[in-house]
Write an enzyme that holds these catalytic residues in place. Structure first.
Site, PDB file in Angstrom:
ATOM      1  N   GLU A  45     -44.187   5.779  14.563  1.00 25.01           N
ATOM      2  CA  GLU A  45     -43.291   5.033  13.683  1.00 25.01           C
ATOM      3  C   GLU A  45     -44.065   4.618  12.439  1.00 25.01           C
ATOM      4  OE1 GLU A  45     -41.011   1.612  15.168  1.00 25.01           O
ATOM      5  OE2 GLU A  45     -41.845   2.139  17.109  1.00 25.01           O
ATOM      6  N   ASP A  56     -39.958  -8.803  13.170  1.00 23.96           N
ATOM      7  CA  ASP A  56     -41.409  -8.666  13.302  1.00 23.96           C
ATOM      8  C   ASP A  56     -42.108 -10.010  13.431  1.00 23.96           C
ATOM      9  OD1 ASP A  56     -41.489  -5.868  13.185  1.00 23.96           O
ATOM     10  OD2 ASP A  56     -41.245  -5.941  11.007  1.00 23.96           O
ATOM     11  N   TYR A 170     -34.028   2.436  21.727  1.00 24.52           N
ATOM     12  CA  TYR A 170     -35.234   1.608  21.710  1.00 24.52           C
ATOM     13  C   TYR A 170     -34.889   0.291  22.387  1.00 24.52           C
ATOM     14  CZ  TYR A 170     -39.467  -0.486  19.590  1.00 24.52           C
ATOM     15  OH  TYR A 170     -40.690  -1.092  19.358  1.00 24.52           O
TER      16      TYR A 170
END
Length: 263
Positions: A45, A56, A170
């Site tokens: 990625e 994040d 994911y």
């Protein structure tokens, strides 16, 4: 069939490292990806640095800020991807937030992404219900579009997300942001079993996976794992980027062995 779809035909577990594009330096990103690929990474990625990365944690946020301060922009990331692609054949994905893609123009973004040799997109803040236009544009460029499934996703919605994802989904291992965790969630196994019951498509697990032992724990219940913060942290800690790369490659090699039962 793009490289991602071809990979799953091998029946192998996927180790998917995350690299912030342009960090620690723009011209070093291809070197990092080449090293990780040589060490056992199955896909990589490339994170598009963004000033408001909601998914994040502090480690990847810090790397994004450094990349942005050093001038990394989308056009630079396409060049990094193109240079990277010239030496490796494993799948490459861009991971980025929707707003920069939308501002750039979805059609142009997907064309430039495909032309750079990238095989798929992960857009963590794009809900499945809002992804029809990007999904259609990705199909025209033979790009996979990967949606996220969270531990809080209702069962009926898991099936819909997995169906909407092109070649794999994911799964987020924790409710929270990216970052290293000492221990895996006690509920993770049941969550992954629930996902497995609702889709025949592959899925990888990310967020909080940082050690060979954690990869070994997840391996029986998923088709792969993603690791990001543990690698980024090495480049934040080490002043010598080649030393950091050696450490990152060592971790990737150990995790690849654990994931596929050879280490």
């Amino acid at each position: 069939m793009n490289r991602i779809a071809s990979f799953w035909k091998k029946g192998k577990k996927a180790l998917v490292p995350f690299v912030t594009a342009g960090f620690p330096k723009r011209d070093f990103t291809p070197e990092i990806v080449w090293g990780l690929a040589d060490s056992g990474a199955d896909m990589v990625e490339l994170g598009i640095p963004f000033s408001d990365p909601l998914a994040d944690g502090p480690t990847i946020q810090a790397s994004s800020q450094i990349a942005l301060q050093r001038g990394a922009r989308l056009v630079d990331i396409f060049r990094m991807a193109e240079k990277t692609r010239a030496k490796i054949d494993i799948p490459l994905l861009l991971m980025g937030y929707y707003n920069p893609l939308f501002v750039y123009g979805l059609d142009k973004f997907c064309k430039d992404t495909s032309n750079a040799g990238v095989d798929g997109l992960i857009v963590p803040d794009l809900p499945m219900e809002e992804g029809a236009e990007l999904s259609k544009t990705c199909r025209r460029q033979n790009l996979s579009l990967v949606y996220l499934i969270a531990p809080t996703t209702p069962p009926e919605r898991i099936s819909k997300i997995a169906s909407a994802s092109s070649d794999f989904s994911y799964c987020v291992s924790v409710t929270g942001v990216t970052g290293e965790r000492k221990n895996m969630s006690a509920e993770l196994k049941d969550f992954l079993l629930s996902v497995r019951m609702r889709t025949k498509k592959p899925f990888v697990v990310g967020f909080g996976i940082s050690t060979p032992e954690q990869a070994r724990q997840v391996a029986p219940h998923a088709d792969g794992v993603a690791v990001g913060s543990a690698l980024i942290k090495m480049f934040l800690e080490e002043k010598n980027q080649n030393t950091a790369l050696r450490r990152a490659c060592s971790l990737v090699a150990q995790m690849a062995g654990s994931l596929n039962g050879t280490g």
